[in-house]
Design an enzyme around this catalytic site. Structure first.
Site, PDB file in Angstrom:
ATOM      1  N   GLU A 166       8.990  -5.375  -3.275  1.00  0.00           N
ATOM      2  CA  GLU A 166       8.040  -4.233  -2.750  1.00  0.00           C
ATOM      3  C   GLU A 166       7.597  -5.016  -1.323  1.00  0.00           C
ATOM      4  OE1 GLU A 166       4.478  -2.763  -4.585  1.00  0.00           O
ATOM      5  OE2 GLU A 166       4.517  -1.289  -3.191  1.00  0.00           O
ATOM      6  N   LYS A 208      11.507  -1.598  -3.619  1.00  0.00           N
ATOM      7  CA  LYS A 208      10.359  -0.638  -3.514  1.00  0.00           C
ATOM      8  C   LYS A 208       9.905  -0.819  -2.028  1.00  0.00           C
ATOM      9  CE  LYS A 208       5.966   0.695  -5.706  1.00  0.00           C
ATOM     10  NZ  LYS A 208       5.014   0.853  -6.878  1.00  0.00           N
ATOM     11  N   GLY A 251       1.985   5.396  -1.062  1.00  0.00           N
ATOM     12  CA  GLY A 251       1.394   4.655   0.047  1.00  0.00           C
ATOM     13  C   GLY A 251       0.236   5.394   0.581  1.00  0.00           C
ATOM     14  N   GLY A 252      -0.359   6.414   0.025  1.00  0.00           N
ATOM     15  CA  GLY A 252      -1.455   7.154   0.470  1.00  0.00           C
ATOM     16  C   GLY A 252      -1.109   8.430   0.953  1.00  0.00           C
TER      17      GLY A 252
HETATM   18  P1  13P Z   1       1.021   4.037  -4.065  1.00  0.00           P
HETATM   19  O1  13P Z   1       2.298   5.091  -4.512  1.00  0.00           O
HETATM   20  O2  13P Z   1      -0.365   4.572  -4.522  1.00  0.00           O
HETATM   21  O3  13P Z   1       1.254   3.133  -2.899  1.00  0.00           O
HETATM   22  O4  13P Z   1       1.340   2.956  -5.137  1.00  0.00           O
HETATM   23  C1  13P Z   1       2.502   2.339  -5.566  1.00  0.00           C
HETATM   24  C2  13P Z   1       2.340   0.735  -5.578  1.00  0.00           C
HETATM   25  O5  13P Z   1       2.589   0.210  -6.940  1.00  0.00           O
HETATM   26  C3  13P Z   1       1.881  -0.104  -4.427  1.00  0.00           C
HETATM   27  O6  13P Z   1       2.230  -1.577  -4.739  1.00  0.00           O
END
Ligand code: 13P
Length: 318
Positions: A166, A208, A251-252
């Site tokens: 990620e 991711k 991501g918000g």
């Molecule tokens: P969000 O979808 O809230 O961004 O969280 C995903 C996530 O695992 C961030 O590391």
């Protein structure tokens, strides 16, 4: 390795996606504060249990990423859902590079994985996050985070875990969608270069990434169709076709925005399964409906089930 490839495929099977419920202590505290409750071990257990035991959720959720505390609470009893674990130890400021952060956690990773295996985990997650500004992210920050992501992926595959890699470009700021596009492209290029150098089996990992979106404060209202087009353009340039699936973070973005963008991405389609590994976009409405009260558990589970179903439909372009 064949087993890992099968797990990776199962995580991105058509119509299902991943729930990211791996908030660290500071992050879950922030989420709980938003509904006016404090973050105690009991409330964290109750909340995660509510999500994991939602009736019927396995129709839309293939796997759940947990935090260290949560996997030890043994709340995931649904055998149709694959257990995952966040294994990075969070981010620290990068000395000499204001605004840049490095993700820690390589030390002792092998022994942590050995224990998580006994707790049933089959896949792992490591997140590096990059802020966009005039000077961020620096090339040094991108290279070092990419090195660590690749080393994490190598250790995972050597120890029987599917790594979710990620690298997140943060939405914070007033940058344009094109700036996000360029930054995402250069970060992903370097990440895949490092993964290749370490001989990572691309068929036994998942990516991711962020979607390509404008900065939160940019005033840019790019449509889901544009976001989808730019996101896929970048991915097609840099992600090997052997990777079985791409599982976006939210991501918000608001839950609706994340779902609509995922739907448009799937309408265009790509070489890989295009799925989700959302935290906030799957949880926000459920968290609010729950509000920390046992009487609201059923209502919260209905909200969670609805969001999961919407994202499942988005995977079909609906
Ligand atoms: P969000 O979808 O809230 O961004 O969280 C995903 C996530 O695992 C961030 O590391």
């Amino acid at each position: 390795m064949e087993e890992l490839e099968n797990i990776a495929k199962a995580l991105v099977v058509q119509g299902k996606g991943i729930l990211a419920a791996d908030e660290s202590f500071p992050t879950i505290e922030k989420r709980f504060l938003s509904i006016g409750i404090s973050s105690t071990e009991d409330l964290r257990r109750e909340y995660r249990k509510l999500l994991f035991t939602t009736p019927g959720i396995e129709e839309f959720i293939s796997g759940i990423i947990m935090f260290d505390e949560t996997i030890r609470q043994k709340l995931l009893t649904n055998s149709a859902i694959i257990s995952g674990i966040k294994v990075d130890l969070g981010m620290k400021d990068m000395a000499g590079y204001p605004g840049d952060k490095l993700t820690d956690g390589i030390d002792g990773l092998e022994s942590r994985l050995a224990e998580y295996k006994t707790l049933g985990a089959k896949f792992a997650k490591w997140r590096a996050a990059f802020m966009i500004s005039e000077v961020n992210p620096s090339i040094q920050c991108v290279e070092e985070n990419a090195n660590r992501l690749a080393e994490y992926a190598r250790i995972c595959q050597a120890n029987g875990f599917v790594p979710i890699v990620e690298p997140e470009i943060l939405m914070d700021g007033n940058h344009s969608i094109d700036k996000c596009y360029e930054t995402t492209r250069s970060v992903l290029r370097i990440v895949f270069m490092k993964l290749k150098e370490k001989n990572i089996n691309f068929k036994a990992m998942l990516l991711k990434p962020n979607m390509v979106v404008p900065g939160n404060d940019s005033g840019d209202m790019s449509t889901p169709a544009i976001i989808a087009q730019k996101t896929l353009e970048v991915l097609k340039e840099v992600v090997p076709i052997e990777v079985p699936g791409i599982v976006f973070l939210s991501g918000g973005q608001t839950p609706d925005a994340a779902t609509n963008n995922l739907r448009e991405i799937n309408k265009l389609g790509g070489e890989w399964q295009l799925s989700f590994s959302f935290g906030r976009a799957l949880q926000d409405t459920a968290l609010k409906a729950w509000g920390g009260k046992p009487a609201n558990i059923n209502a919260a589970q209905q909200e969670f089930l609805t969001r999961a179903r919407m994202n499942s439909l988005a995977r079909y372009g609906k």
